[in-house]
Design an enzyme around this catalytic site. Structure first.
Site, PDB file in Angstrom:
ATOM      1  N   SER A 233      -0.516 -17.750 -21.571  1.00 38.72           N
ATOM      2  CA  SER A 233      -1.700 -17.092 -21.008  1.00 38.72           C
ATOM      3  C   SER A 233      -1.553 -16.817 -19.517  1.00 38.72           C
ATOM      4  CB  SER A 233      -2.956 -17.930 -21.268  1.00 38.72           C
ATOM      5  OG  SER A 233      -3.266 -17.894 -22.649  1.00 38.72           O
TER       6      SER A 233
ATOM      7  N   CYS B 203      -5.017 -18.083 -25.519  1.00 34.69           N
ATOM      8  CA  CYS B 203      -5.791 -19.278 -25.843  1.00 34.69           C
ATOM      9  C   CYS B 203      -5.245 -20.444 -25.022  1.00 34.69           C
ATOM     10  CB  CYS B 203      -5.694 -19.588 -27.334  1.00 34.69           C
ATOM     11  SG  CYS B 203      -6.569 -21.091 -27.817  1.00 34.69           S
ATOM     12  N   VAL B 204      -6.115 -21.021 -24.199  1.00 38.20           N
ATOM     13  CA  VAL B 204      -5.767 -22.190 -23.397  1.00 38.20           C
ATOM     14  C   VAL B 204      -6.680 -23.319 -23.865  1.00 38.20           C
ATOM     15  CG1 VAL B 204      -5.517 -23.140 -21.073  1.00 38.20           C
ATOM     16  CG2 VAL B 204      -5.244 -20.668 -21.445  1.00 38.20           C
ATOM     17  N   ILE B 205      -6.096 -24.340 -24.468  1.00 38.74           N
ATOM     18  CA  ILE B 205      -6.879 -25.462 -25.004  1.00 38.74           C
ATOM     19  C   ILE B 205      -6.889 -26.598 -23.987  1.00 38.74           C
ATOM     20  CG2 ILE B 205      -7.068 -27.160 -26.871  1.00 38.74           C
ATOM     21  CD1 ILE B 205      -5.723 -25.065 -28.702  1.00 38.74           C
TER      22      ILE B 205
ATOM     23  N   THR C 233      -5.136 -33.045 -18.441  1.00 40.06           N
ATOM     24  CA  THR C 233      -4.892 -32.876 -17.009  1.00 40.06           C
ATOM     25  C   THR C 233      -5.657 -31.668 -16.481  1.00 40.06           C
ATOM     26  OG1 THR C 233      -2.998 -31.409 -17.271  1.00 40.06           O
ATOM     27  CG2 THR C 233      -2.555 -33.790 -17.352  1.00 40.06           C
TER      28      THR C 233
ATOM     29  N   HIS D  80      -4.367 -29.033 -15.448  1.00 37.92           N
ATOM     30  CA  HIS D  80      -3.589 -27.827 -15.740  1.00 37.92           C
ATOM     31  C   HIS D  80      -4.476 -26.743 -16.364  1.00 37.92           C
ATOM     32  CE1 HIS D  80       0.031 -25.548 -16.729  1.00 37.92           C
ATOM     33  NE2 HIS D  80      -0.423 -25.414 -17.962  1.00 37.92           N
TER      34      HIS D  80
END
Length: 158
Positions: free
Chosen positions: A65, A89-91, A95, A97
């Site tokens: 992403s 998609c960033v789950i 952390t 991040h």
């Protein structure tokens, strides 16, 4: 945002323009591929349902992403492309991040649209877990790919 009151695949038909001669670039993150492939399928199906020709839909893949912004810029540079749809998609993880990536991607995609003066659509899921992603990639809350495609169509009709 998808909730029990709003499904990502439901939309109003206002500002739906003729897209039969429009060209779309779709930039797809390879990270979380199960999710992003479903988002891509939803976006293409929605574009085709509303009149886009198969040969006018171009796909480019990027590793993750974070790379959507540069990928979108490369696609937006092509004069013939009328709109760019970014799918990722960033789950949420353990952390910070997640926060850095989501912030960078949102700003990057926005900046590309402003720089090239064409719709560059944020079709990126930012769920807390895999199930929430599945629910928004063709599951009980609809498909963010559908929503991204409708947004591109409506922006072209602005």
């Amino acid at each position: 945002m998808a909730t029990s009151l709003k499904n990502l695949s439901q939309h109003s038909d206002t500002n739906i323009t003729d897209i039969s001669h429009k060209k779309f670039g779709i930039v797809v993150s390879e990270w979380n591929e199960e999710i992003t492939e479903s988002l891509y399928e939803g976006a293409v199906e929605t574009l085709r349902t509303h009149g886009a020709k198969k040969e006018n839909i171009y796909r480019k893949n990027v590793p993750g992403s974070f790379e959507l912004s540069l990928g979108a810029q490369w696609v937006a540079e092509v004069k013939e492309i009328d709109a760019v749809i970014c799918l990722g998609c960033v789950i949420q993880g353990e952390t910070k991040h997640f926060d850095f990536i989501c912030d960078a991607v949102a700003h990057g995609i926005t900046n590309v649209g402003l720089k090239y003066n064409k719709p560059v659509i944020f079709g990126v899921l930012t769920p807390d877990n895999q199930q929430q992603a599945l629910d928004r990639a063709g599951g009980k809350h609809g498909n963010k790919g559908d929503e991204a495609a409708i947004t591109a169509i409506k922006m072209l009709g602005f």
